[in-house]
Design a protein around this motif. Structure first.
Motif, short mmCIF file in Angstrom:
data_model
loop_
_atom_site.label_atom_id
_atom_site.label_comp_id
_atom_site.label_asym_id
_atom_site.label_seq_id
_atom_site.Cartn_x
_atom_site.Cartn_y
_atom_site.Cartn_z
N LEU A 159 25.23 40.47 75.58
CA LEU A 159 26.08 40.84 74.44
C LEU A 159 26.98 39.68 74.01
O LEU A 159 28.16 39.85 73.75
CB LEU A 159 26.93 42.07 74.79
CG LEU A 159 26.16 43.32 75.21
CD1 LEU A 159 27.12 44.39 75.69
CD2 LEU A 159 25.31 43.82 74.05
N GLN A 160 26.39 38.49 73.99
CA GLN A 160 27.10 37.26 73.60
C GLN A 160 28.36 37.03 74.43
O GLN A 160 29.37 36.54 73.94
CB GLN A 160 27.43 37.30 72.11
CG GLN A 160 26.19 37.38 71.24
CD GLN A 160 26.51 37.56 69.77
OE1 GLN A 160 27.59 38.01 69.41
NE2 GLN A 160 25.55 37.21 68.94
N GLY A 161 28.30 37.44 75.69
CA GLY A 161 29.41 37.20 76.61
C GLY A 161 30.51 38.24 76.55
O GLY A 161 31.56 38.07 77.16
N ALA A 162 30.29 39.33 75.80
CA ALA A 162 31.31 40.38 75.70
C ALA A 162 31.54 41.01 77.08
O ALA A 162 30.63 41.10 77.91
CB ALA A 162 30.88 41.46 74.71
N SER A 163 32.76 41.44 77.31
CA SER A 163 33.12 42.09 78.57
C SER A 163 32.49 43.47 78.62
O SER A 163 32.62 44.26 77.67
CB SER A 163 34.64 42.18 78.68
OG SER A 163 34.99 42.86 79.84
N MET A 164 31.79 43.77 79.70
CA MET A 164 31.20 45.10 79.89
C MET A 164 32.00 45.81 80.96
O MET A 164 31.88 45.51 82.15
CB MET A 164 29.74 44.98 80.27
CG MET A 164 28.88 44.47 79.14
SD MET A 164 27.14 44.42 79.53
CE MET A 164 27.10 42.99 80.59
N GLN A 165 32.85 46.71 80.51
CA GLN A 165 33.74 47.41 81.43
C GLN A 165 33.39 48.88 81.49
O GLN A 165 32.98 49.48 80.49
CB GLN A 165 35.20 47.24 81.00
CG GLN A 165 35.66 45.81 81.08
CD GLN A 165 37.12 45.64 80.67
OE1 GLN A 165 37.77 46.57 80.25
NE2 GLN A 165 37.62 44.43 80.82
N VAL A 166 33.56 49.44 82.67
CA VAL A 166 33.31 50.85 82.91
C VAL A 166 34.62 51.45 83.43
O VAL A 166 35.17 50.97 84.42
CB VAL A 166 32.18 51.06 83.94
CG1 VAL A 166 31.98 52.53 84.24
CG2 VAL A 166 30.90 50.41 83.45
#
Length: 118
Positions: free
Chosen positions: A87-94
């Motif tokens: 995702l182009q380096g986007a933060s993936m947070q849960v």
């Protein structure tokens, strides 16, 4: 209810043509009420937070379990770090949220005693 187990599934799917290496990182939570005394930190969420690999076309299920011995509202924030970056380096947070309620299992018995002896 307090003392009971609740579980949910998080699905990770690799739709690309490259293996995805991942690791989990627990992020600090900001306290909305900093003046309140917090209970001792205890584990409420359980899942396999080990690093791993998802091969192309593969779906991986992550079971997340919530359990609290007492009544509480609990939130944890986790970040999924990947290589290559997605995702182009986007933060993936849960964000994990769990609510455990106290069930008064003796309310009917107390009411009966109050009615009989009053």
């Amino acid at each position: 209810m307090a003392g009971e187990i609740a579980s949910s599934q998080l699905e990770l799917h690799n739709e690309g043509s490259t293996a995805i290496y991942y690791s989990w990182e627990q992020l600090p939570m900001t306290n909305s009420f900093p003046n309140l005394i917090t209970r001792t930190k205890s584990v409420k969420f359980y899942f396999n937070s080990s690093s791993g690999v998802i091969c192309p076309g593969v779906t991986q299920q992550v079971e997340i379990i919530f359990k609290s011995e007492g009544d509480c509202i609990h939130t944890e924030l986790w970040q999924l770090n990947t290589h290559p970056l997605l995702l182009q380096g986007a933060s993936m947070q849960v964000t994990l949220r769990g609510v455990a309620l106290y069930q008064d299992k003796t309310a009917a018995q107390r009411l009966f005693i109050q009615v009989v002896y009053n």
